[in-house]
Write an enzyme that holds these catalytic residues in place. Structure first.
Site, PDB file in Angstrom:
ATOM      1  N   ASP A   8      17.486  28.807 -12.980  1.00  0.00           N
ATOM      2  CA  ASP A   8      18.327  29.709 -12.189  1.00  0.00           C
ATOM      3  C   ASP A   8      19.739  29.134 -12.157  1.00  0.00           C
ATOM      4  OD1 ASP A   8      18.301  27.674 -10.299  1.00  0.00           O
ATOM      5  OD2 ASP A   8      17.431  28.884  -8.697  1.00  0.00           O
ATOM      6  N   CYS A  65      15.289  24.579 -11.256  1.00  0.00           N
ATOM      7  CA  CYS A  65      15.999  25.249 -10.166  1.00  0.00           C
ATOM      8  C   CYS A  65      16.503  24.160  -9.225  1.00  0.00           C
ATOM      9  CB  CYS A  65      15.136  26.310  -9.489  1.00  0.00           C
ATOM     10  SG  CYS A  65      13.739  25.707  -8.527  1.00  0.00           S
ATOM     11  N   THR A  67      15.469  22.832  -6.311  1.00  0.00           N
ATOM     12  CA  THR A  67      14.437  21.868  -5.898  1.00  0.00           C
ATOM     13  C   THR A  67      13.360  21.672  -6.953  1.00  0.00           C
ATOM     14  OG1 THR A  67      13.086  23.625  -4.953  1.00  0.00           O
ATOM     15  CG2 THR A  67      14.684  22.545  -3.469  1.00  0.00           C
ATOM     16  N   HIS A  98      -2.648  13.087 -17.292  1.00  0.00           N
ATOM     17  CA  HIS A  98      -3.763  13.473 -16.430  1.00  0.00           C
ATOM     18  C   HIS A  98      -3.900  14.985 -16.245  1.00  0.00           C
ATOM     19  CE1 HIS A  98      -4.121   9.337 -14.188  1.00  0.00           C
ATOM     20  NE2 HIS A  98      -4.104   9.216 -15.511  1.00  0.00           N
ATOM     21  N   HIS A 133     -10.164  13.689 -17.413  1.00  0.00           N
ATOM     22  CA  HIS A 133      -9.055  14.571 -17.014  1.00  0.00           C
ATOM     23  C   HIS A 133      -9.243  15.983 -17.572  1.00  0.00           C
ATOM     24  CE1 HIS A 133      -7.178  11.139 -15.257  1.00  0.00           C
ATOM     25  NE2 HIS A 133      -7.206  10.491 -16.412  1.00  0.00           N
TER      26      HIS A 133
HETATM   27  C1  RB5 Z   1      18.815  28.448  -4.984  1.00  0.00           C
HETATM   28  O1  RB5 Z   1      19.763  28.307  -3.983  1.00  0.00           O
HETATM   29  C2  RB5 Z   1      17.564  27.662  -4.658  1.00  0.00           C
HETATM   30  O2  RB5 Z   1      16.902  28.233  -3.582  1.00  0.00           O
HETATM   31  C3  RB5 Z   1      16.669  27.580  -5.875  1.00  0.00           C
HETATM   32  O3  RB5 Z   1      17.365  27.007  -6.924  1.00  0.00           O
HETATM   33  C4  RB5 Z   1      15.418  26.746  -5.710  1.00  0.00           C
HETATM   34  O4  RB5 Z   1      15.715  25.475  -5.193  1.00  0.00           O
HETATM   35  C5  RB5 Z   1      14.294  27.388  -5.023  1.00  0.00           C
HETATM   36  O5  RB5 Z   1      13.180  26.848  -4.945  1.00  0.00           O
END
Ligand code: RB5
Length: 142
Positions: A8, A65, A67, A98, A133
């Protein structure tokens, strides 16, 4: 080897960096976007990557993304996808050894480019161990 990439807006810059890195190593890539830092919704990029990995159009995937969680949660809705959130090389190695992970999800806002490069190198060069595994991986399907 052919690697699919999806991100993203939060992962766009890291995706650009990593694509250049793997291309330098002579690895073929397919880029499923996004292609700028304009705000987008990560599922719109996760699903095409998942479909490509499931069909064998690419051998494995790198998904990014902010996180790593949103894109990984989406990818794991696909039956044949095992997406692992990898924030260091040890986790990346174990995800392959694994879990036979076929997509490496990265948290762009929490790791450096250098760390991400090492994680990707580890992920793509580490083999599944099989054995006990494999039995566990076979039990994941619901
Ligand atoms: C975008 O702001 C953020 O929410 C997205 O990149 C991600 O971290 C969502 O899980």
């Amino acid at each position: 080897m052919k690697i699919g990439f999806a991100a993203d807006h939060a992962g766009y810059e890291l995706k650009t960096f990593l694509i250049a890195m793997v291309k330098n190593r002579g690895i073929e890539i397919v880029d499923f976007g996004t292609n700028s830092t304009a705000s987008v919704d990560y599922p719109d990029y996760a699903h095409p990557l998942a479909i490509a990995v499931e069909s064998g159009a690419v051998d494995c995937g790198i998904a990014i993304c902010g996180t790593g969680n949103g894109i990984s949660i989406t990818l794991n809705k696909h039956q044949k996808i095992r997406s692992a959130l990898c924030w260091n090389t040890e986790i990346a190695a174990l995800a392959r050894q694994h879990n036979d992970a076929n997509i490496c999800s990265l948290p762009a806002r929490f790791i450096s480019e250098n760390e991400a490069a090492k994680i990707v190198e580890t992920f793509i060069s580490t083999a599944f161990e099989g054995g006990r595994h494999q039995r566990r991986v076979d039990k994941i399907k619901n």
